[in-house]
Design a protein around this motif. Structure first.
Motif, PDB file in Angstrom:
ATOM      1  N   ALA A   1      -0.226  -2.976   2.269  1.00 57.65           N
ATOM      2  CA  ALA A   1      -0.474  -4.096   1.367  1.00 57.65           C
ATOM      3  C   ALA A   1       0.169  -3.759   0.035  1.00 57.65           C
ATOM      4  O   ALA A   1       0.354  -2.579  -0.301  1.00 57.65           O
ATOM      5  CB  ALA A   1      -1.963  -4.364   1.208  1.00 57.65           C
ATOM      6  N   VAL A   2       0.492  -4.797  -0.742  1.00 56.45           N
ATOM      7  CA  VAL A   2       1.279  -4.606  -1.962  1.00 56.45           C
ATOM      8  C   VAL A   2       0.563  -5.219  -3.157  1.00 56.45           C
ATOM      9  O   VAL A   2       0.073  -6.357  -3.083  1.00 56.45           O
ATOM     10  CB  VAL A   2       2.679  -5.243  -1.812  1.00 56.45           C
ATOM     11  N   LEU A   3       0.511  -4.465  -4.266  1.00 52.26           N
ATOM     12  CA  LEU A   3       0.045  -5.001  -5.543  1.00 52.26           C
ATOM     13  C   LEU A   3       1.240  -5.597  -6.259  1.00 52.26           C
ATOM     14  O   LEU A   3       2.270  -4.930  -6.440  1.00 52.26           O
ATOM     15  CB  LEU A   3      -0.563  -3.898  -6.405  1.00 52.26           C
ATOM     16  N   ARG A   4       1.105  -6.845  -6.692  1.00 55.85           N
ATOM     17  CA  ARG A   4       2.226  -7.564  -7.284  1.00 55.85           C
ATOM     18  C   ARG A   4       1.902  -8.015  -8.707  1.00 55.85           C
ATOM     19  O   ARG A   4       0.745  -8.176  -9.070  1.00 55.85           O
ATOM     20  CB  ARG A   4       2.577  -8.787  -6.429  1.00 55.85           C
TER      21      ARG A   4
ATOM     22  N   VAL B   1      -0.497   5.984  -1.234  1.00 56.58           N
ATOM     23  CA  VAL B   1      -0.313   5.012  -2.314  1.00 56.58           C
ATOM     24  C   VAL B   1       1.013   5.355  -2.990  1.00 56.58           C
ATOM     25  O   VAL B   1       1.257   6.525  -3.329  1.00 56.58           O
ATOM     26  CB  VAL B   1      -1.461   5.041  -3.332  1.00 56.58           C
ATOM     27  N   VAL B   2       1.849   4.369  -3.191  1.00 63.35           N
ATOM     28  CA  VAL B   2       3.181   4.609  -3.749  1.00 63.35           C
ATOM     29  C   VAL B   2       3.431   3.666  -4.918  1.00 63.35           C
ATOM     30  O   VAL B   2       3.101   2.472  -4.865  1.00 63.35           O
ATOM     31  CB  VAL B   2       4.263   4.408  -2.667  1.00 63.35           C
TER      32      VAL B   2
ATOM     33  N   ALA C   1       2.012   0.033  -3.661  1.00 62.27           N
ATOM     34  CA  ALA C   1       1.724  -0.316  -2.275  1.00 62.27           C
ATOM     35  C   ALA C   1       0.806   0.726  -1.662  1.00 62.27           C
ATOM     36  O   ALA C   1       0.808   1.896  -2.070  1.00 62.27           O
ATOM     37  CB  ALA C   1       3.009  -0.431  -1.464  1.00 62.27           C
ATOM     38  N   VAL C   2       0.025   0.286  -0.689  1.00 57.42           N
ATOM     39  CA  VAL C   2      -0.954   1.135  -0.021  1.00 57.42           C
ATOM     40  C   VAL C   2      -0.724   1.078   1.479  1.00 57.42           C
ATOM     41  O   VAL C   2      -0.443   0.007   2.035  1.00 57.42           O
ATOM     42  CB  VAL C   2      -2.391   0.660  -0.338  1.00 57.42           C
ATOM     43  N   ALA C   3      -0.852   2.231   2.148  1.00 54.83           N
ATOM     44  CA  ALA C   3      -0.871   2.298   3.605  1.00 54.83           C
ATOM     45  C   ALA C   3      -2.241   2.797   4.024  1.00 54.83           C
ATOM     46  O   ALA C   3      -2.722   3.824   3.511  1.00 54.83           O
ATOM     47  CB  ALA C   3       0.217   3.225   4.129  1.00 54.83           C
TER      48      ALA C   3
ATOM     49  N   ALA D   1       7.853  -0.429   2.903  1.00 54.60           N
ATOM     50  CA  ALA D   1       7.337   0.242   4.096  1.00 54.60           C
ATOM     51  C   ALA D   1       7.938   1.637   4.244  1.00 54.60           C
ATOM     52  O   ALA D   1       7.245   2.589   4.639  1.00 54.60           O
ATOM     53  CB  ALA D   1       7.639  -0.599   5.333  1.00 54.60           C
ATOM     54  N   ILE D   2       9.216   1.777   3.910  1.00 54.34           N
ATOM     55  CA  ILE D   2       9.885   3.083   4.013  1.00 54.34           C
ATOM     56  C   ILE D   2       9.280   4.085   3.038  1.00 54.34           C
ATOM     57  O   ILE D   2       9.027   5.247   3.388  1.00 54.34           O
ATOM     58  CB  ILE D   2      11.395   2.922   3.764  1.00 54.34           C
TER      59      ILE D   2
END
Length: 779
Positions: free
Chosen positions: A39-42, A67-68, A101-103, A262-263
């Protein structure tokens, strides 16, 4: 010698059963052991400085694996201009820009973790108008001059311009002096969403040996591989892109979009796949849209309608990052003024940064934008001269022997626009007045418009094909054009059948496209596939047939040139009863005593466009267009003068694609494209509020044409002038059908109610406003 048995026939789609039964696999259908969900924080604001970013609570949330942010992934991406960070660095430039972004083990956990990230902004003024942005009072990219870019693009860092294309031909001042009439107008259109049935999606797995595999809903797997390798500093053999079926692209899935997110997450959890599938709202705000555009057009004409001079300035709303927009601006710039001969020309096409969504490739690639002001200007010239718009067009179209805007000489084999226009006029019954409805509030009218488009591509955009014969003489065909619904796999099967002299049911096109297995292909864009891949296919087929003949010649004792391959055998031309079954040849021939010759037959073919050159950066002169497809479109509409509502009654599209490979699929392309063209004409457009926040980011608020909007009468037809640079005589026709629907509808509206519209979309409000202004001018 190639047969002409299957090309030109309406063969059933080879992917039809897979798709109607649900067997066809898309990215969202793929699941792997140990897979994580992203999921992505925008950014919620269009422009601002990031003052605080705290992801600590998200990292500690149960089930979160990575978390990136920009700190962990400082990479930038861009196909022509590397200006777009995967995650915002110190500032955000549009609503929807990725910040973190979080995985996690589940998508629900990832969403909850995103909500725990703390971010604070210092808001900056949002620049929404390219005419305002080009003043340079607020720089959206202060470091533009430092970005890596291709040398064929002109940046103007002090003016927020990521590309300024110039086309100069003849003597503009002299052309205006020779004119009997000078007409100036301004036109505009907003950004537009692609609206593919399938939103963007990607899965990334970064193995412990640093081999990266990405499954993506990508139009252009090899270009995606190249851009990933550049962004993450990886050798190409360490990046594998697998692209299954794509549920619609329209240009929005070309290049690199959300794969980097995603990468970046997958790099943090090596060995585990990370899946990122966009929601519809994310797909609108966070991928790319068609650029908006504002145009100023000045034309000089003689009393008889001859164009003497044409000056156009186009200001593209490129959004926050340049993406494909650099080449969109260039393509529109070198194509202006469309399919007309103009001896004296000046074009300035600007790609301008704003704080809107990122502008990118869209079906038509700048030509839908270009033809709106071009074709509307032609209508307005005709009105000023008291001349029929069709007659004006026929008087000025590009014909063999004339030169286009780039100085290219048009040849007979480039296509027959005159025939397209006349056939479209015939099919819409252009010269017959519309039958008016009994309701006096409703008025009907017809309109017609022309168009042209060449593939907007580099001069070295290559294609390659591999043909592998199997033991039973069936064929495995390996190509890397992506099947995005356009019917490529079916058409290339028909072409291969004719080139190899075998039945189409013996040919299998390999899916999905896999860069570790399939041969190189530049991109699935630009309406170029059948032309360029067809040429590579022809060479591969010739290679395979020559191998077969060389083996058979040794067995039969005749020269290879005296042999022919037909269906299931290779035989002597002058003695057909002397033959060998293909099954005895394609794996090599084995003599009765056991010794063998030859070996498995594998045909290889590659192609790169010939004689193309870059354009001069100052004049735009050169030979950058490989081939042109001309066409004409016509419309009949009914306008309710009380409500402003527009009902499209009929649409006609006539195109010259060289040779039609599959009439049924080609007809579908044209009809689908024309209905899609209704969107920008009468309903579609991204809207923002005064602060730059988007207002219509779902299908409740963002309207697209549906079956309920489609006219009852939809006609597709073709003129066939074989293309000399194609082994099969073909040109593209995929993008063209939506290009000139808006101006055709606009002319029909004028002929119905006598008002001119200069801004898209032509909504009921704009119709009523124009009617009110018309009434006011009478008073």
């Amino acid at each position: 010698m190639m047969r002409n048995k299957y090309v030109g026939q309406s063969m059933k789609r080879v992917d039809a059963v897979e798709k109607v039964t649900g067997k066809a696999k898309y990215v969202t259908d793929l699941f792997f052991p140990g897979m994580l969900y992203a999921a992505v924080l925008r950014s919620p604001i269009p422009h601002g400085v990031i003052k605080k970013l705290d992801v600590s609570k998200a990292r500690e949330f149960p089930g979160v694996r990575a978390v990136v942010t920009h700190k962990e992934c400082p990479a930038r991406q861009g196909i022509y201009l590397v200006d777009r960070p995967i995650f915002a660095e110190d500032r955000v430039r549009y609503v929807g820009e990725p910040i973190a972004a979080v995985a996690a083990d589940t998508w629900e956990i990832a969403q909850k973790a995103i909500e725990l990230i703390e971010v604070e902004f210092e808001e900056l003024p949002a620049i929404q108008d390219p005419l305002e942005a080009i003043k340079g009072e607020t720089l959206i990219h202060p470091k533009l001059a430092e970005y890596e870019r291709l040398p064929i693009y002109n940046i103007e860092p002090e003016r927020n311009v990521f590309h300024h294309h110039k086309t100069i031909k003849g003597d503009l001042e002299k052309g205006f002096e020779e004119a009997d009439l000078i007409i100036e107008n301004e036109f505009s259109l907003p950004q537009m969403y692609h609206a593919p049935l399938e939103p963007h999606g990607a899965i990334a797995q970064w193995d412990v040996d640093d081999k990266l595999t990405v499954w993506s809903s990508a139009q252009s797997p090899y270009t995606l591989r190249n851009l990933i390798a550049k962004a993450f500093d990886l050798p190409r053999n360490k990046v594998r892109v697998i692209a299954p079926y794509v549920g619609g692209g329209f240009g929005g899935k070309a290049g690199i979009n959300m794969e980097g997110i995603a990468i970046a997450l997958a790099r943090e959890v090596k060995g585990r796949p990370v899946k990122l599938i966009y929601t519809r709202e994310e797909d609108i705000i966070a991928t790319v849209v068609r650029q908006g555009m504002y145009a100023k057009v000045k034309s000089g004409v003689k009393k008889d309608g001859t164009i003497t001079a044409w000056k156009v300035e186009m200001y593209f709303d490129g959004g926050a990052y340049a993406e494909y927009g650099t080449n969109v601006v260039r393509a529109a710039g070198y194509t202006a003024p469309g399919p007309y001969y103009v001896p004296n020309l000046r074009v300035d096409s600007y790609g301008v940064y704003t704080n809107h969504f990122v502008g990118g490739a869209f079906r038509g690639f700048g030509h839908g934008e270009l033809h709106w002001p071009t074709e509307r200007q032609m209508d307005l010239i005709a009105q000023a001269l008291g001349m029929d718009p069709l007659e004006l067009r026929l008087k000025n179209i590009l014909r063999p022997g004339l030169t286009n805007s780039m100085g290219q000489v048009i040849h007979e084999h480039n296509g027959n626009l005159e025939a397209c226009l006349k056939k479209a006029a015939e099919l819409i019954e252009y010269h017959k007045p519309s039958e008016q409805p009994s309701d006096p509030r409703k008025k009907r009218g017809k309109g017609i418009a022309a168009l042209e488009k060449a593939p907007a591509m580099p001069t070295n955009a290559g294609s390659s094909v591999i043909i592998k014969f199997n033991e039973d003489a069936t064929v495995t065909l390996q190509v890397s054009i992506q099947e995005i619904g356009q019917g490529f796999n079916t058409a290339i099967t028909q072409m291969a059948a004719d080139a190899l002299h075998i039945s189409p049911d013996k040919i299998h096109v390999v899916m999905p496209v896999d860069t570790d297995a399939n041969p190189y292909e530049w991109q699935t864009v630009a309406s170029r596939a059948l032309w360029t891949v067809g040429n590579a296919l022809y060479r591969a087929a010739e290679d395979a047939l020559n191998q077969i003949k060389n083996i058979a010649s040794q067995v039969l004792g005749v020269a290879p040139y005296n042999l022919e391959v037909e269906d299931d055998r290779v035989y002597v031309k002058y003695k057909p009863e002397l033959y060998i079954p293909l099954t005895d040849i394609v794996m090599g021939y084995t003599y009765p005593d056991g010794h063998a010759i030859g070996g498995p037959v594998i045909g290889r073919g590659s192609f790169v466009p010939e004689l193309l050159t870059n354009l001069d950066l100052e004049t735009g002169q050169g030979n950058v267009a490989a081939e042109w497809t001309f066409g004409a479109e016509a419309a009949e509409v009914e306008v309710d003068t009380e409500t402003g509502e527009i009902r499209v009654l009929s649409l006609v599209g006539v195109f010259d694609p060289g040779r039609v490979v599959n009439p049924q699929i080609a007809e579908g392309q044209v009809i689908g494209g024309m209905v899609q063209g209704m969107g920008p004409a009468i309903m579609e457009g991204v809207m923002y509020d005064e602060k730059g926040r988007p207002l219509n980011i779902n299908f409740t608020d963002y309207k697209i044409p549906t079956i309920a909007d489609a006219p009852e009468k939809l006609i597709a037809d073709f003129v066939e002038t074989p293309e000399a640079t194609s082994s099969f005589g073909v040109r593209g026709v995929a993008e063209h059908p939506m290009i000139s629907i808006p101006p055709a509808i606009a002319q029909a509206i004028y002929n119905a109610i006598g008002v001119n519209i200069y801004e898209l979309p032509i909504t009921p409000d704009r119709v009523l406003k124009a009617l009110k202004e018309k009434e006011g001018s009478k008073a």
